[in-house]
Design a protein around this motif. Structure first.
Motif, mmCIF file in Angstrom:
data_model
loop_
_atom_site.group_PDB
_atom_site.id
_atom_site.type_symbol
_atom_site.label_atom_id
_atom_site.label_comp_id
_atom_site.label_asym_id
_atom_site.label_seq_id
_atom_site.Cartn_x
_atom_site.Cartn_y
_atom_site.Cartn_z
ATOM 1 N N MET A 1 49.397 50.738 -33.180
ATOM 2 C CA MET A 1 50.217 50.754 -34.395
ATOM 3 C C MET A 1 51.601 50.185 -34.121
ATOM 4 O O MET A 1 52.127 49.361 -34.900
ATOM 5 N N LYS A 2 52.208 50.613 -33.002
ATOM 6 C CA LYS A 2 53.549 50.117 -32.681
ATOM 7 C C LYS A 2 53.520 48.631 -32.362
ATOM 8 O O LYS A 2 54.461 47.897 -32.710
ATOM 9 N N ALA A 3 52.451 48.185 -31.693
ATOM 10 C CA ALA A 3 52.341 46.754 -31.400
ATOM 11 C C ALA A 3 52.179 45.932 -32.668
ATOM 12 O O ALA A 3 52.549 44.752 -32.710
ATOM 13 N N SER A 4 51.636 46.524 -33.718
ATOM 14 C CA SER A 4 51.462 45.831 -34.999
ATOM 15 C C SER A 4 52.704 45.911 -35.878
ATOM 16 O O SER A 4 52.674 45.443 -37.021
ATOM 17 N N GLY A 5 53.752 46.508 -35.358
ATOM 18 C CA GLY A 5 54.989 46.609 -36.125
ATOM 19 C C GLY A 5 55.115 47.861 -36.957
ATOM 20 O O GLY A 5 56.032 47.960 -37.789
ATOM 21 N N VAL A 6 54.227 48.829 -36.782
ATOM 22 C CA VAL A 6 54.281 50.090 -37.531
ATOM 23 C C VAL A 6 54.993 51.121 -36.663
ATOM 24 O O VAL A 6 54.479 51.513 -35.601
ATOM 25 N N SER A 7 56.162 51.519 -37.064
ATOM 26 C CA SER A 7 56.913 52.508 -36.294
ATOM 27 C C SER A 7 56.287 53.887 -36.435
ATOM 28 O O SER A 7 55.434 54.126 -37.299
ATOM 29 N N LEU A 8 56.751 54.802 -35.585
ATOM 30 C CA LEU A 8 56.223 56.163 -35.626
ATOM 31 C C LEU A 8 56.545 56.830 -36.956
ATOM 32 O O LEU A 8 55.701 57.520 -37.537
ATOM 33 N N PRO B 1 55.873 64.508 -33.574
ATOM 34 C CA PRO B 1 56.531 63.796 -32.467
ATOM 35 C C PRO B 1 56.093 64.294 -31.094
ATOM 36 O O PRO B 1 55.959 63.492 -30.164
ATOM 37 N N LEU B 2 55.885 65.602 -30.946
ATOM 38 C CA LEU B 2 55.428 66.107 -29.646
ATOM 39 C C LEU B 2 54.051 65.552 -29.301
ATOM 40 O O LEU B 2 53.776 65.224 -28.142
ATOM 41 N N GLY B 3 53.162 65.468 -30.294
ATOM 42 C CA GLY B 3 51.853 64.869 -30.036
ATOM 43 C C GLY B 3 51.967 63.422 -29.605
ATOM 44 O O GLY B 3 51.230 62.960 -28.720
ATOM 45 N N ALA B 4 52.908 62.671 -30.220
ATOM 46 C CA ALA B 4 53.105 61.281 -29.820
ATOM 47 C C ALA B 4 53.702 61.168 -28.427
ATOM 48 O O ALA B 4 53.487 60.156 -27.735
ATOM 49 N N ILE B 5 54.434 62.197 -27.996
ATOM 50 C CA ILE B 5 55.068 62.150 -26.672
ATOM 51 C C ILE B 5 54.096 62.557 -25.575
ATOM 52 O O ILE B 5 53.975 61.881 -24.544
ATOM 53 N N ILE B 6 53.384 63.666 -25.765
ATOM 54 C CA ILE B 6 52.505 64.165 -24.692
ATOM 55 C C ILE B 6 51.220 63.364 -24.592
ATOM 56 O O ILE B 6 50.592 63.324 -23.540
ATOM 57 N N ARG B 7 50.776 62.743 -25.711
ATOM 58 C CA ARG B 7 49.586 61.881 -25.718
ATOM 59 C C ARG B 7 48.353 62.615 -25.194
ATOM 60 O O ARG B 7 47.601 62.097 -24.371
ATOM 61 N N LYS B 8 48.189 63.839 -25.645
ATOM 62 C CA LYS B 8 47.019 64.634 -25.261
ATOM 63 C C LYS B 8 46.384 65.195 -26.526
ATOM 64 O O LYS B 8 47.039 65.879 -27.313
ATOM 65 N N ALA C 1 60.852 60.791 -29.844
ATOM 66 C CA ALA C 1 59.578 60.112 -30.042
ATOM 67 C C ALA C 1 59.775 58.734 -30.675
ATOM 68 O O ALA C 1 59.071 57.771 -30.328
ATOM 69 N N MET C 2 60.705 58.589 -31.600
ATOM 70 C CA MET C 2 60.961 57.301 -32.233
ATOM 71 C C MET C 2 61.556 56.296 -31.247
ATOM 72 O O MET C 2 61.359 55.085 -31.396
ATOM 73 N N ASN C 3 62.259 56.791 -30.226
ATOM 74 C CA ASN C 3 62.855 55.910 -29.220
ATOM 75 C C ASN C 3 62.029 55.842 -27.942
ATOM 76 O O ASN C 3 62.521 55.325 -26.929
ATOM 77 N N ASP C 4 60.791 56.378 -27.975
ATOM 78 C CA ASP C 4 59.889 56.347 -26.819
ATOM 79 C C ASP C 4 60.528 56.935 -25.568
ATOM 80 O O ASP C 4 60.381 56.427 -24.456
ATOM 81 N N SER C 5 61.289 58.021 -25.742
ATOM 82 C CA SER C 5 61.920 58.674 -24.598
ATOM 83 C C SER C 5 60.925 59.595 -23.910
ATOM 84 O O SER C 5 60.061 60.198 -24.553
ATOM 85 N N ALA C 6 61.064 59.680 -22.594
ATOM 86 C CA ALA C 6 60.154 60.514 -21.798
ATOM 87 C C ALA C 6 60.698 61.937 -21.743
ATOM 88 O O ALA C 6 61.466 62.297 -20.846
ATOM 89 N N VAL C 7 60.336 62.728 -22.744
ATOM 90 C CA VAL C 7 60.838 64.111 -22.804
ATOM 91 C C VAL C 7 60.210 64.965 -21.721
ATOM 92 O O VAL C 7 60.845 65.841 -21.139
ATOM 93 N N PHE C 8 58.928 64.703 -21.398
ATOM 94 C CA PHE C 8 58.203 65.533 -20.424
ATOM 95 C C PHE C 8 58.048 64.818 -19.085
ATOM 96 O O PHE C 8 57.043 64.971 -18.400
ATOM 97 N N ASP C 9 59.043 64.006 -18.714
ATOM 98 C CA ASP C 9 59.018 63.337 -17.415
ATOM 99 C C ASP C 9 59.472 64.337 -16.351
ATOM 100 O O ASP C 9 60.657 64.700 -16.289
ATOM 101 N N ALA C 10 58.537 64.779 -15.514
ATOM 102 C CA ALA C 10 58.849 65.810 -14.522
ATOM 103 C C ALA C 10 59.852 65.313 -13.498
ATOM 104 O O ALA C 10 60.749 66.054 -13.067
#
Length: 638
Positions: free
Chosen positions: A92-99, A401-408, A465-474
Motif C-alpha cells: 500500500m505504501k509503495a503504491s502511494g497510499v499512506s497509513l 498503528p501498533l499493528g502496523a509497527i509490530i507487524r504480527k 507509525a506514520m513516520n515508520d519509526s521503530a518503536v519496538f527496536d530493542a
C-alpha cells in the motif's frame, strides 16, 4: 479512484469479521465473569431456563461498554498486524497510499460505532440495566429449591429446622421426622416428632403441606404469663396430623419502578434533571443551615441567666442581669453568683444543649452527604454516556498503528498487547471512578482520567507509525539505557576482504601516537579526584572529550583499511568514548548550582559522577595502551 475503493473494501472485509469475532469472545468472557460473581444467587433456586436466559441477555447488553473498546483494540491490532506480516501494508505504501489513508475507512466505521455507542448508552443501556438488576434482586429474594437431605438438619425454610433420618425417593415417604418451629421465637418454640410423613406443596406454591403419622407435639407456652417460674408447655400425641408451613416457592418479579428511579435507569435528560433538583435542594438546605447557625451561634445570656437563676438571686445579681441587657456580660461573675447546685444545673444544661446541637448538625451533615453522594453518582453516569464513544476512538488509534509497527498477526502478540493495554485502561478508569464516587476528586477529572492518559499514547503511536519509526527496536532501547546508566558500549570492527585504498603506515603510526599522547595527557591533567565543589562547578571539559572521541573514531575508520589482520582485530579493543553529562554537570550552571547546594540530591550524584569519571580515565588509558600495541604490530610488520 476505483482501485482506492477496492482497497477500502478489502480493508473493511478484513476488519469486520475480526471485529465481530473478538467482540463476541470478549463479551462471552465478561459474561462468565458476571456469572461467577452472582452464581450464589442463581444456584439452587429452581429457576426456569427462560428466566436465567433473560437475565444473561440483559447482562450481556449491560457488558457491551466493557467489551466494545477491547474488541476494537484487538481487531485493529490483528488487522494491521496481518497487513504488516503479509507485506500488504508495504505494498500500500509503495503504491502511494499512506497509513492514515489506509486507516480512513476504518476511521469512518469506528466513528459511526462511537456515535452508535453514545445512543446505546443513552437509550438502550438504562432499560437493560433496570431489567437486569430487577431480575437479579428478584432471584435473590426467591426461596431456594426444597431438597431435604438425609441425616442432617435442613434450615432453608425461614423459622423452621427440619430433620429426616431416611426417605424413600420412589414413594416420597419421609421417616423419623423432627421439626423445630421457632417462627414465634425461641421461647415459644414448637417441636414435632413423627414416625413418618409426606411432603408436598399447595397448589398456589405458597405453603409446604406436611402430612405426619404417629407422632407427638411439644409446645412452650411462655407467651401465657404465669406466676410460676416454671414455663408451661403442652404435649399432644397424634396418629395423623396435617401441618402448613409458609414457604413461597414462586418466582415473583419485583416492580421495576424503584430501579428506574435510580441513576442506572435514567437517560441524559433525566440525569441532568435529577442533578439540577439535588443541586437546588442542597443550596436551599445550605442557606437554611447558614441562617440557623447565625441565629444560634451567639445566644443571649440574658435569657439563660433568667432561666437558671430564678428568683433566688439577690439584688446585686439582678443588677448584673439588668446591666447585661445593655452591655456584654461577664460569665465568670454570673456563674460565681450562683450556688453550687445551680452552677451544676447550668453546666448540665449547657452540656445538653451542646450534645443536642452536635446531634442535629451530625444529622444535617449525613443528609447533605447522602445528597452529595447521590448527585455524584448521577454526574458519573452522565459523563459515562460520552466516555465509551471516546474510548472506542482512542483504542482504535492505539491498536491500528501498533499493528502496523509490530507487524504480527494472529491471536498471539496482538492478544497479549491488547490485554495489557486494556488492564492498564481498566485500572486507571476504575481508580478514577472510585475517586470521583467517594468525592476525593472532581467528578469530571476522575471519569476522564483514563482518556487523559491514553489519548497521548494514541497520538504518539499514530505519529510513529506514520513516520515508520521503530518503536519496538530493542537495540535502540538498550543503547539508551546504556547511555543513561553509563554502561560501556562494545565496538564492532570487521576485517575487509578487499582493500581498495591502502593506508600509509607512517601516517597510521603518527595518528595513533598522537591519540595515545592526548589520552595520557588528559589522564595526567585530571589525575586527582575532583572535589564536591569543583565537580559541580567545573567537571571535565566536554569540548576536549568530544575532540578525543571524534579523533578516535576517525583513526579507527582509517585503520580498517590496514592489511595487517592482527592490527584490525586489535581495533575492537578500543573503547567507545562517550560524552556523558556525569563527566561535566557544569554545562548547565543553574542545575549545577542547585545540585551543589541541595546536598541530598547533589552528593549521591557526585559519588556516581566520580565513578563515571574514573571509568572514563580507565577507558582513556586503554586507548593509549591499545594504540601503542597497534603501533608495535605495524612496526614489526614493517
Amino acid at each position: 479512484m476505483r482501485i482506492i475503493k477496492r482497497l477500502y473494501g478489502f480493508i473493511l472485509k478484513s476488519f469486520l469479521p475480526l471485529f465481530a469475532m473478538t467482540f463476541f469472545i470478549v463479551l462471552f468472557i465478561v459474561l462468565m465473569q458476571f456469572l461467577w460473581k452472582y452464581i450464589d444467587d442463581l444456584v439452587g433456586k429452581g429457576l426456569e431456563i427462560s428466566v436465567i436466559g433473560e437475565l444473561f441477555f440483559y447482562a450481556a447488553v449491560s457488558m457491551v461498554p466493557m467489551a466494545l473498546p477491547l474488541a476494537i483494540l484487538l481487531a485493529s491490532l490483528m488487522t494491521f498486524g496481518n497487513f504488516g506480516e503479509k507485506f500488504e501494508l508495504t505494498a500500500m505504501k509503495a503504491s502511494g497510499v499512506s497509513l492514515l489513508k489506509a486507516m480512513s475507512p476504518l476511521i469512518v466505521l469506528i466513528s459511526g460505532i462511537a456515535v452508535g455507542a453514545f445512543f446505546f448508552q443513552n437509550d438502550v443501556l438504562p432499560h437493560a440495566q433496570v431489567k437486569m438488576w430487577t431480575l437479579l434482586f428478584s432471584m435473590r429474594q426467591k426461596s431456594p429449591e426444597l431438597e431435604i437431605p438425609e441425616g442432617v438438619f435442613y434450615d432453608q425454610i425461614p423459622g423452621y429446622n427440619l430433620f429426616v433420618e431416611h426417605k424413600n425417593r420412589d414413594t416420597g415417604m419421609l421417616y423419623k421426622v423432627m421439626i423445630y418451629d421457632v417462627s414465634k421465637g425461641g421461647d415459644n418454640s414448637t417441636i414435632l416428632v413423627a414416625d413418618s410423613g409426606r411432603l408436598a406443596f399447595t397448589q398456589d406454591m405458597r405453603y409446604l403441606y406436611l402430612h405426619l403419622f404417629q407422632g407427638e407435639q411439644f409446645e412452650n407456652l411462655r407467651e401465657q404469663k404465669s406466676v410460676d417460674k416454671n414455663v408451661p408447655f403442652r404435649r399432644e400425641s397424634f396418629l395423623d396430623k396435617e401441618v402448613l408451613i409458609p414457604f413461597d416457592a414462586n418466582f415473583n418479579r419485583l416492580d421495576e419502578g424503584g430501579m428506574r428511579r435510580q441513576y442506572v435507569g435514567k437517560n441524559m435528560a433525566e440525569l441532568q434533571h435529577t442533578i439540577d433538583s439535588i443541586g437546588v435542594r442542597l443550596d436551599s438546605i445550605g442557606a437554611e443551615n447558614a441562617v440557623e447557625l447565625k441565629r444560634g451561634a451567639f445566644p443571649t445570656l440574658r435569657e439563660d441567666s433568667r432561666r437558671f437563676s430564678g428568683g433566688e438571686i439577690n439584688s446585686a445579681k439582678k443588677n448584673v442581669q439588668d446591666t447585661v441587657k445593655y452591655a456584654p456580660a461577664n460569665l465568670d461573675s454570673l456563674l460565681l453568683a450562683l450556688s453550687p447546685a445551680q452552677r451544676a444545673q447550668v453546666f448540665e444544661g449547657a452540656e445538653n444543649i451542646s450534645v443536642r446541637s452536635y446531634n442535629e448538625q451530625q444529622f444535617k451533615a449525613l443528609t447533605i452527604s447522602d445528597d452529595k453522594r447521590n448527585m455524584r453518582r448521577h454526574e458519573i453516569e452522565l459523563l459515562k454516556k460520552f466516555t465509551l464513544s471516546v474510548a472506542c476512538l482512542i483504542f482504535f488509534f492505539i491498536g491500528a498503528p501498533l499493528g502496523a509497527i509490530i507487524r504480527k498477526g494472529g491471536l498471539g502478540t496482538p492478544l497479549v498487547i491488547s490485554v495489557l493495554l486494556f488492564l492498564v485502561y481498566y485500572i486507571i478508569d476504575n481508580t478514577g471512578y472510585k475517586m470521583a464516587r467517594d468525592g476525593h476528586w472532581v467528578v469530571w477529572c476522575g471519569i476522564w482520567l483514563s482518556t487523559f492518559i491514553l489519548a497521548p499514547l494514541g497520538i504518539y503511536v499514530t505519529y510513529k507509525a506514520m513516520n515508520d519509526s521503530a518503536v519496538f527496536d530493542a537495540d535502540r532501547y538498550k543503547s539508551f539505557f546504556r547511555r543513561l546508566l553509563g554502561r560501556k558500549v562494545e565496538r564492532s570492527v570487521k576485517y575487509k576482504e578487499v582493500i581498495i585504498n591502502d593506508i600509509s603506515l607512517p601516517e597510521a603510526v603518527a595518528r595513533l601516537s598522537l591519540l595515545a599522547e592526548d589520552s595520557r595527557n588528559f589522564c595526567k591533567d585530571y589525575e586527582h579526584r575532583l572535589s564536591y565543589k569543583d565537580y559541580w562547578l567545573k567537571g571535565y571539559p566536554s569540548g576536549r572529550l568530544i575532540e578525543l572521541s571524534e579523533r578516535l573514531e576517525e583513526d579507527v575508520d582509517y585503520m580498517t583499511d590496514c592489511r595487517n589482520s592482527m592490527a584490525v582485530n586489535k581495533l575492537m579493543d578500543f573503547p567507545v568514548i562517550r560524552n556523558l553529562w556525569l563527566y561535566h554537570p557544569a554545562s548547565s550552571p543553574t542545575i549545577a548550582k542547585v545540585c551543589l547546594w541541595f546536598v541530598p540530591v547533589g552528593f549521591p550524584l557526585y559519588l556516581i559522577g566520580l565513578r563515571a569519571q574514573k571509568n572514563l580515565k580507565d577507558e582513556l588509558r586503554q586507548v593509549a595502551s591499545v594504540s601503542q600495541t597497534i603501533i608495535d604490530l605495524i612496526k614489526t610488520e614493517e
